[in-house]
Design an enzyme around this catalytic site. Sequence first.
Site, PDB file in Angstrom:
ATOM      1  N   ASP A 408     -25.054 -10.138  -6.526  1.00  0.00           N
ATOM      2  CA  ASP A 408     -24.075  -9.859  -7.566  1.00  0.00           C
ATOM      3  C   ASP A 408     -22.726 -10.418  -7.095  1.00  0.00           C
ATOM      4  OD1 ASP A 408     -22.879  -8.669  -9.845  1.00  0.00           O
ATOM      5  OD2 ASP A 408     -22.266  -6.968  -8.624  1.00  0.00           O
ATOM      6  N   THR A 410     -19.137  -9.246  -8.586  1.00  0.00           N
ATOM      7  CA  THR A 410     -18.072  -8.250  -8.593  1.00  0.00           C
ATOM      8  C   THR A 410     -18.430  -7.076  -7.706  1.00  0.00           C
ATOM      9  OG1 THR A 410     -17.558  -8.903 -10.853  1.00  0.00           O
ATOM     10  CG2 THR A 410     -16.601  -6.846 -10.058  1.00  0.00           C
ATOM     11  N   THR A 682     -24.547 -12.844 -12.017  1.00  0.00           N
ATOM     12  CA  THR A 682     -23.429 -11.976 -12.370  1.00  0.00           C
ATOM     13  C   THR A 682     -23.311 -11.829 -13.877  1.00  0.00           C
ATOM     14  OG1 THR A 682     -21.023 -11.721 -12.221  1.00  0.00           O
ATOM     15  CG2 THR A 682     -21.872 -13.966 -12.264  1.00  0.00           C
ATOM     16  N   GLY A 683     -22.812 -10.694 -14.297  1.00  0.00           N
ATOM     17  CA  GLY A 683     -22.508 -10.480 -15.708  1.00  0.00           C
ATOM     18  C   GLY A 683     -21.155 -11.020 -16.094  1.00  0.00           C
ATOM     19  N   LYS A 782     -31.495 -10.570 -14.538  1.00  0.00           N
ATOM     20  CA  LYS A 782     -31.422 -10.649 -13.075  1.00  0.00           C
ATOM     21  C   LYS A 782     -32.795 -10.396 -12.464  1.00  0.00           C
ATOM     22  CE  LYS A 782     -26.587  -9.178 -12.533  1.00  0.00           C
ATOM     23  NZ  LYS A 782     -25.671  -8.243 -11.841  1.00  0.00           N
ATOM     24  N   ASN A 805     -25.824  -2.125 -12.855  1.00  0.00           N
ATOM     25  CA  ASN A 805     -26.362  -3.332 -13.474  1.00  0.00           C
ATOM     26  C   ASN A 805     -27.168  -4.183 -12.496  1.00  0.00           C
ATOM     27  OD1 ASN A 805     -23.774  -3.721 -12.232  1.00  0.00           O
ATOM     28  ND2 ASN A 805     -23.754  -5.777 -13.048  1.00  0.00           N
TER      29      ASN A 805
END
Length: 1207
Positions: A408, A410, A682-683, A782, A805
Amino acid sequence: MHTHRQAPFFFLSVYSCFIFASCVSAEEERRVRANDREYNEKFQYASNCIMTSKYNIITFLPVNLFEQFQEVANTYFLFLLILQLIPQISSLSWFTTIVPLALVLTITAVKDATDDYFRHKSDNQVNNRQSQVLIRGLLQNEKWMNVRVGDIIKLENNQFVAADLLLLSSSEPHGLCYIETAELDGETNMKVRQSVSVTSELGDQNNLSSFNGEVVCEPPNNKLDRFCGTLYWRDKKYTLTNQNMLLRGCVLRNTEACYGLVIFAGPDTKLMQNSGRTKFKRTSIDRLMNTLVLWIFGFLVCMGVILAIGNAVWEREVGSLFQSYLPWDPPVDNFLFNAFLSFWSYVIILNTVVPISLYVSVEVIRLGHSYFINWDQHMFCSQCNTAAEARTTTLNEELGQVEYIFSDKTGTLTQNIMSFNKCSINGQTFGKCTLKHRHRLDFTPFNPLADLDFCFYDDTLLESVKVGDLHTQEFFRLLSLCHTVMSEEKSEGELVYKAQSPDEGALVTAARNFGFVFRSRTPGTISTTEMGRPATYTLLAILDFNNIRKRMSVIVRNAEGRIRLYCKGADTVLLERLHPCNQELTNITSDHLNEYAADGLRTLALAYRDLTEDEWEAWSESHRCADKATDCREDRLAAAYEQIEQDMMLLGATAIEDKLQEGVPETIAVLSLANIKIWVLTGDKQETAVNIGYSCKMLTDDMTEVFIISGHTVQSVRQELRSVSLTGRTAACPPSSWSTFALIINGHSLAHALEADMETEFLSTACACKAVICCRVTPLQKAQVVELIKKHKKAVTLAIGDGANDVSMIKSAHIGVGISGQEGIQAVLASDYSFSQFRFLQRLLLVHGRWSYLRMCRFLCYFFYKNFAFTMVHFWFGFFCGFSAQTVYDQYFITLYNIVYTSLPVLAMGIFDQDVPDHRSLEYPKLYEPGQLNLLFNKKEFFICIAQGIYTSVVLFFVPYAVLSDASQSNGVPLADYQTFAVTTATALVIVVSVQIALDTGFWTVINHVCVWGSLGSYFTIMFALHSQSLFRIFPNQFHFVGHAQSTLLQPVVWLTIALATAICIVPVLAFRFLKLDLKPQLSDTLVRQKKRKPVGRSVGGAWRGTGSVSEGRLGARGGSRRSGYAFAHQEGFGELITSGKNMRLSSMALASFASRHSSGWIDTLRRKKHTSAHTECVLCFSGDILRNGEDVDCSKTHYELGFNGE
């Protein structure tokens, strides 16, 4: 930091097992009627209760035993136990099997029960949380598990959303509310949701209790960014979209209260639909062990068949001659049935090729490795007082075989803290931290409204503001006016900014500290304090941001009536809209932008334009017409914006640092050298992720091409992927060596790329690139990417993240690592390993993972060797004892061999052994590759161990047999008796395997010495005790070897026999190892030879320790491709909200605290080292860079040289 980020124990449901049982799989659409439970219950929708546990008190024992006996080994040993209970075929006592089997089953059951207890505990904690539910016109506190579809719930500020809700009304004007979706997509910036206009006025409980609207919508699904539905109320219908929904996992922010209608509950919520299933994880060694156990069992059956056939032949030809005095035991009545029983007897005797002690030992070793991870002080974070934790004991050796890491962004790679770092104003750059500017500036004497957390070092910028430099003041005036930040003043001078993106907050805070303080706004004005004097500007227009424009502007009129347009945006779009007279300043500013981009900073360009009253009036009219257009409104507005944003005057540029976690670039560089591929999933938006890619050196300026896949259709995505392949082929390099390419793909494109007919093409393209970044991906995507690699590449995968997430990705990967960071503990609770900093991943893999793999492989090789050497002696003896299933050794020796005589030395080696120290593992990442290639324990190595064990058994049987058959004692008594032969063979066996483990042990500790030599001493002590007359007198039927230990071991010929057998067993092994060391040494062998030679240079693994200024090896510029994270971190639509006044507050309220903006030095960069070719010398110089082979370098400061043989 946001205090709300530390909200403890947010539902385990997010990362726990996905519950399918309550879902109606055939549901095509959902109908929900508000305040009508009786109607909604007809559809049997899932309740809001979450159940993640596997057992209860009644089902635990049968279900757990059923699961355990699905293990091949446990079933195998249960079968042997049943055989041993049959007296006609068993020559060994039943307790030799049932005790260790019961021990293994009990330990595993206790572990499973403990895990399930914590699941029950977490379930209860989540399900018993309180929520306010509107029942018969009154708000009542209900447990979350009692909430039902169709209920109306009241949410208050800073509360988690209990289920997927349709927003009905809010305390804010126009039915607006603000939410944080960090648990869903990792983004911490606020998002706006708005209720349908017809329900926005239902703020009163009486109105809400009488609300009986019916919602018809899509069935439960995992699409976080999409919702389609229709509200039917009062004979009208209203379209519902995702903007009307509050999803479970969100947190209500900066909104006093709101009401929502439950649409999806419990396992039907989008968060749970994305959480994935909990998978039972097994290492590749475990899977290989299951295969080997089956092979060994087949080998055991073959040996049993051979010996049974021999028994049948012997009984028919020889045994029948003396039936009169040695008859068969009933019910045996013929030689065939006797051979059948003999087969099962030999299966019992020879089962020690895979003793159950192997599995007990493996679990003990894994437990020891887990404690080493927990106790490692180098992985302890003093700032947050968090140690690394191995949350499982079954995957340690898999840590030494990782090929793909999915990370990920963040909170995992970054600290999620933005800080104003540097700026360029009128051709002069500010913000460099030099010896002259090494003290943090104190703004309070100059500006009482300054933010105390703001950190800046260059006092020349502050002096420029103080002396009244017009360009500097206009620069900060722009930052204080051109934004969409909302401000709340809790008390005089105590300002709290609510920024829609963290970049915005950092820029407005910077302007605040340098004397241009944004105070408040209305739909038509902006109030500031400029150099201590209040100022109010009329806000004429906001030219809103979007992903295509990559800029935003405001048009304001000051108190003197002058109209000015202020614009900030990506330099790629803003610099081309400047007036031609700015050319010289543009060139200087572009150089500064290149410097900032090379430092990994997120850049923006700033400009302004003065407008006459006539120009404003004319443009305002065209803008008004475009805004009211019914067709192509967006295009007309964009054209109007384009018209006015021309001929601007350049002010300068800003540089924002999205702070990486300490040591991230170095960790990625070292892991890359270990041939580990790192993908970022990543989102976040594309540009934000790309900037971080450059900052952490996944993306570098010497890359040939960075490909972006952003197609919205299957055809466009396929075409873009094929263009990447075509470019690679045009570059005249095979796909396996596209080490100069990077691939960036968006979530909507990834959805098409993961389809069955395209996934292979996507996989081959992505795996050929050096770096892969997937942006705007959902939690389920993911997991799908991880599953894709697992399915096609057969490689060990590791997923690392810090938020809810990331849970499905963590569950899907072979190894899941949770960062105990700013997004709660969801990822940690779903993970296999956890720690607080990404940089600790380097030590987890290269040190603990590598050691665990090495130790486990050496343990298994030795274990199979010693047991085949021990067991196969029975096989050879069968040809000399009439195939009667007679054992060679005393039964107590058979029982104690694996439990006492040889257990502790191999355990000590499996727990403590190492080939090189930990710092060497970090200095030479190439040491990690044998695990990835599975070189240390595979089918080939297994057969080598088996061959060595069989060879040893041949020597241990036939050498004593040949010598003792003709030997005699000094008094002439022959030594050719069964007991003497058994003692001699057993003693030789224990000595040989002890010498062998001494040779296999690479790292000696006190414990190793005690275990090896202590076990050897215990053998003689126990043997003399068991052969003593004292025990014989007490148990005459149990101890048949009375006095033979003393009498046998007093004979010199016996010791000569043992010495000869030991030499024949060990000398070939020594010769082979010396030849291999000289002819084909491994890298670890070379390092062991150089152990006393200390490297002068700084290790790669320790490179992050320094916190100095930017290193000399900064990457060159890449033009505008990596600038302006703002351009994508921002969100469209806030400008319209502000000018419409919809988000202006009627009353103030306390806001959540915002992230403190700490300062830390930038981390020295590391360049990727080229792989050396075979038989070449590699020279590594660590003075901030890794220099390439073949370059002329000066290594006089720090260097070491290492010759690679075949590496």
